[in-house]
Design a protein around this motif. Structure first.
Motif, PDB file in Angstrom:
ATOM      1  N   ASP A  14       0.838  -1.204   0.000  1.00 24.80           N
ATOM      2  CA  ASP A  14       0.000   0.000   0.000  1.00 24.80           C
ATOM      3  C   ASP A  14       0.872   1.252   0.000  1.00 24.80           C
ATOM      4  O   ASP A  14       1.900   1.307   0.681  1.00 24.80           O
ATOM      5  CB  ASP A  14      -0.879   0.033   1.255  1.00 24.80           C
ATOM      6  CG  ASP A  14      -1.901  -1.095   1.276  1.00 24.80           C
ATOM      7  OD1 ASP A  14      -2.961  -0.930   0.656  1.00 24.80           O
ATOM      8  OD2 ASP A  14      -1.610  -2.144   1.877  1.00 24.80           O
ATOM      9  N   PRO A  70      -2.519  -6.385  -6.606  1.00 20.52           N
ATOM     10  CA  PRO A  70      -1.925  -5.110  -7.005  1.00 20.52           C
ATOM     11  C   PRO A  70      -1.385  -4.339  -5.808  1.00 20.52           C
ATOM     12  O   PRO A  70      -1.790  -4.578  -4.668  1.00 20.52           O
ATOM     13  CB  PRO A  70      -3.105  -4.366  -7.644  1.00 20.52           C
ATOM     14  CG  PRO A  70      -4.321  -5.007  -7.104  1.00 20.52           C
ATOM     15  CD  PRO A  70      -3.973  -6.423  -6.789  1.00 20.52           C
ATOM     16  N   ARG A  99      -1.789  -1.175  -3.890  1.00 21.05           N
ATOM     17  CA  ARG A  99      -2.896  -0.219  -3.787  1.00 21.05           C
ATOM     18  C   ARG A  99      -2.326   1.178  -3.512  1.00 21.05           C
ATOM     19  O   ARG A  99      -1.589   1.370  -2.538  1.00 21.05           O
ATOM     20  CB  ARG A  99      -3.843  -0.640  -2.653  1.00 21.05           C
ATOM     21  CG  ARG A  99      -4.620  -1.919  -2.948  1.00 21.05           C
ATOM     22  CD  ARG A  99      -5.392  -2.402  -1.728  1.00 21.05           C
ATOM     23  NE  ARG A  99      -4.511  -2.814  -0.651  1.00 21.05           N
ATOM     24  CZ  ARG A  99      -4.040  -4.055  -0.486  1.00 21.05           C
ATOM     25  NH1 ARG A  99      -4.388  -5.019  -1.318  1.00 21.05           N
ATOM     26  NH2 ARG A  99      -3.217  -4.332   0.521  1.00 21.05           N
ATOM     27  N   ARG A 135      -3.445   9.405 -13.143  1.00 22.66           N
ATOM     28  CA  ARG A 135      -3.988   8.805 -14.381  1.00 22.66           C
ATOM     29  C   ARG A 135      -3.666   9.659 -15.599  1.00 22.66           C
ATOM     30  O   ARG A 135      -3.209   9.162 -16.619  1.00 22.66           O
ATOM     31  CB  ARG A 135      -5.518   8.693 -14.268  1.00 22.66           C
ATOM     32  CG  ARG A 135      -6.005   7.335 -13.876  1.00 22.66           C
ATOM     33  CD  ARG A 135      -7.519   7.234 -14.049  1.00 22.66           C
ATOM     34  NE  ARG A 135      -8.042   6.413 -12.981  1.00 22.66           N
ATOM     35  CZ  ARG A 135      -8.574   6.870 -11.865  1.00 22.66           C
ATOM     36  NH1 ARG A 135      -8.731   8.169 -11.679  1.00 22.66           N
ATOM     37  NH2 ARG A 135      -8.979   6.045 -10.927  1.00 22.66           N
ATOM     38  N   THR A 166      -2.105   0.721 -14.387  1.00 19.47           N
ATOM     39  CA  THR A 166      -3.387   0.330 -13.789  1.00 19.47           C
ATOM     40  C   THR A 166      -4.101  -0.711 -14.648  1.00 19.47           C
ATOM     41  O   THR A 166      -5.123  -1.261 -14.221  1.00 19.47           O
ATOM     42  CB  THR A 166      -4.321   1.540 -13.580  1.00 19.47           C
ATOM     43  OG1 THR A 166      -4.710   2.069 -14.861  1.00 19.47           O
ATOM     44  CG2 THR A 166      -3.650   2.637 -12.771  1.00 19.47           C
ATOM     45  N   ARG A 222      -5.523  -6.161 -17.786  1.00 16.42           N
ATOM     46  CA  ARG A 222      -6.610  -5.407 -17.173  1.00 16.42           C
ATOM     47  C   ARG A 222      -7.180  -6.157 -15.965  1.00 16.42           C
ATOM     48  O   ARG A 222      -7.600  -5.555 -14.978  1.00 16.42           O
ATOM     49  CB  ARG A 222      -7.709  -5.195 -18.229  1.00 16.42           C
ATOM     50  CG  ARG A 222      -8.685  -4.102 -17.930  1.00 16.42           C
ATOM     51  CD  ARG A 222      -9.551  -3.809 -19.143  1.00 16.42           C
ATOM     52  NE  ARG A 222      -8.876  -3.060 -20.178  1.00 16.42           N
ATOM     53  CZ  ARG A 222      -8.739  -1.720 -20.174  1.00 16.42           C
ATOM     54  NH1 ARG A 222      -9.253  -1.011 -19.205  1.00 16.42           N
ATOM     55  NH2 ARG A 222      -8.104  -1.119 -21.147  1.00 16.42           N
ATOM     56  N   ARG A 241      -5.517  -8.288 -14.020  1.00 18.51           N
ATOM     57  CA  ARG A 241      -4.559  -8.432 -12.909  1.00 18.51           C
ATOM     58  C   ARG A 241      -3.453  -7.381 -13.052  1.00 18.51           C
ATOM     59  O   ARG A 241      -2.309  -7.692 -13.382  1.00 18.51           O
ATOM     60  CB  ARG A 241      -3.985  -9.852 -12.921  1.00 18.51           C
ATOM     61  CG  ARG A 241      -3.398 -10.242 -11.588  1.00 18.51           C
ATOM     62  CD  ARG A 241      -3.360 -11.734 -11.338  1.00 18.51           C
ATOM     63  NE  ARG A 241      -2.768 -11.971 -10.033  1.00 18.51           N
ATOM     64  CZ  ARG A 241      -1.608 -12.601  -9.824  1.00 18.51           C
ATOM     65  NH1 ARG A 241      -0.943 -13.125 -10.835  1.00 18.51           N
ATOM     66  NH2 ARG A 241      -1.135 -12.749  -8.605  1.00 18.51           N
ATOM     67  N   PRO A 242      -3.819  -6.110 -12.767  1.00 18.81           N
ATOM     68  CA  PRO A 242      -2.822  -5.031 -12.921  1.00 18.81           C
ATOM     69  C   PRO A 242      -1.869  -4.971 -11.726  1.00 18.81           C
ATOM     70  O   PRO A 242      -2.173  -5.530 -10.664  1.00 18.81           O
ATOM     71  CB  PRO A 242      -3.682  -3.773 -12.980  1.00 18.81           C
ATOM     72  CG  PRO A 242      -4.865  -4.111 -12.144  1.00 18.81           C
ATOM     73  CD  PRO A 242      -5.118  -5.592 -12.327  1.00 18.81           C
ATOM     74  N   GLU A 281      -3.386  -0.486  -8.348  1.00 11.47           N
ATOM     75  CA  GLU A 281      -4.816  -0.191  -8.187  1.00 11.47           C
ATOM     76  C   GLU A 281      -4.937   1.149  -7.477  1.00 11.47           C
ATOM     77  O   GLU A 281      -4.270   1.386  -6.465  1.00 11.47           O
ATOM     78  CB  GLU A 281      -5.492  -1.292  -7.345  1.00 11.47           C
ATOM     79  CG  GLU A 281      -6.969  -1.035  -7.102  1.00 11.47           C
ATOM     80  CD  GLU A 281      -7.612  -2.054  -6.166  1.00 11.47           C
ATOM     81  OE1 GLU A 281      -6.886  -2.939  -5.663  1.00 11.47           O
ATOM     82  OE2 GLU A 281      -8.815  -1.942  -5.931  1.00 11.47           O
ATOM     83  N   VAL A 323      -7.001   3.739  -5.253  1.00 18.02           N
ATOM     84  CA  VAL A 323      -8.071   3.634  -4.250  1.00 18.02           C
ATOM     85  C   VAL A 323      -8.305   5.013  -3.630  1.00 18.02           C
ATOM     86  O   VAL A 323      -7.429   5.536  -2.931  1.00 18.02           O
ATOM     87  CB  VAL A 323      -7.677   2.633  -3.139  1.00 18.02           C
ATOM     88  CG1 VAL A 323      -8.829   2.450  -2.165  1.00 18.02           C
ATOM     89  CG2 VAL A 323      -7.235   1.296  -3.730  1.00 18.02           C
TER      90      VAL A 323
END
Ligand SMILES: [Zn+2]
Ligand SMILES: [Zn+2]
Length: 258
Positions: free
Chosen positions: A48, A81, A83, A95, A108, A113, A115-116, A119, A121
């Motif tokens: 994370d 992923p 996070r 992004r 991402t 797509r 299993r990137p 991620e 959040v």
């Protein structure tokens, strides 16, 4: 909570790394150039990343970290992923401006797509998060872009990181009455650059001292995010104020157990 300071400088120079804190080996708070001091095995343990805001000195490590660990991490059964937690505006900036297939591949949706490796959040100011074994509250900040700080619950009280911020009355309101294990507060500029601090929504010693008047005198304070070349001036100006509370410059490589 075990804290390792990977980077705490306002920019780069030899032996300087930008902001990144490693909590309990698994969680990054900001991902500046300090991330690059972790070895590959340590990078693989990061599940994370919490972001205070979108500025490059706090986010650039995410893009390179994703690239470094992609194959090894996804070959492990237990690994999902990484996070990346942030305010909606922070994640949108990542992004649009980093994971846009121009500056950097869109991790991402890579390697697939389904299993990137990354991620995104979203969180909101005031939200209480449970990240790994940590309870973390998102605190308000006042910067030139949407920004936040964090308070992490520890056995010794709250560990608080202000993020990049100018004067921030909402923070002191949120912290009122809470026991603090340590306050990590930014002091990006010296008082010689107060005008620059004000326009860029950062603190300098005179502003920092006004901010700290909201705290009890026995709060343990560490200042961070000083621009390279400004450390002597910032340290001297803070010392000259005679604050009467324990206050030191955070150093890369510092570790703390709270
Ligand atoms: Zn910033
Ligand atoms: Zn910064």
């Amino acid at each position: 909570m075990y804290l390792r300071v990977l980077g705490c400088s306002g920019s780069i120079a030899r032996d300087k790394r930008t902001t990144s804190f490693l909590l309990n080996q698994r969680v990054l708070v900001d991902a500046g150039t300090g991330v690059g001091d972790l070895d590959l095995d340590e990078l693989l343990e990061i599940d994370d990343i919490l972001l205070s805001h979108s500025h490059l000195d706090h986010v650039l490590g995410i893009a390179l970290l994703a690239d470094s660990v992609l194959q090894r991490r996804l070959s492990r059964e237990r690994s999902g992923p990484i996070r990346v937690h942030g305010l909606p505006a922070t994640l949108e900036a990542l992004r649009r401006h980093i994971f846009n297939n121009v500056i950097w591949p869109d991790f991402t949706v890579l390697p697939t797509r389904e299993r990137p490796i990354i991620e995104l959040v979203p969180f909101e100011i005031g939200q209480l998060l449970q990240i790994a074994d940590l309870k973390i509250e998102v605190l308000p900040a006042s910067h030139t872009v949407p920004a936040c700080g964090f308070a992490v619950a520890t056995a010794a009280g709250w560990w608080v990181y202000t993020g990049d911020t100018g004067p921030n009355p909402a923070l002191w309101e949120a912290l009122r009455g809470r026991p603090l294990a340590q306050l990590v507060i930014e002091a990006a500029f010296s008082d010689d650059d107060r005008a620059l601090a004000e326009v860029s929504r950062h603190l300098c010693p005179s502003l920092l001292i006004q901010e700290l008047s909201h705290l009890d005198g026995d709060t343990i304070v560490a200042f961070t995010h000083v621009k390279p070349g400004e450390m002597a001036a910032v340290t001297g100006q803070i010392a000259a104020a005679g604050l009467g509370m324990p206050i030191t410059a955070l150093q890369r490589g510092d570790t703390f157990e709270f």
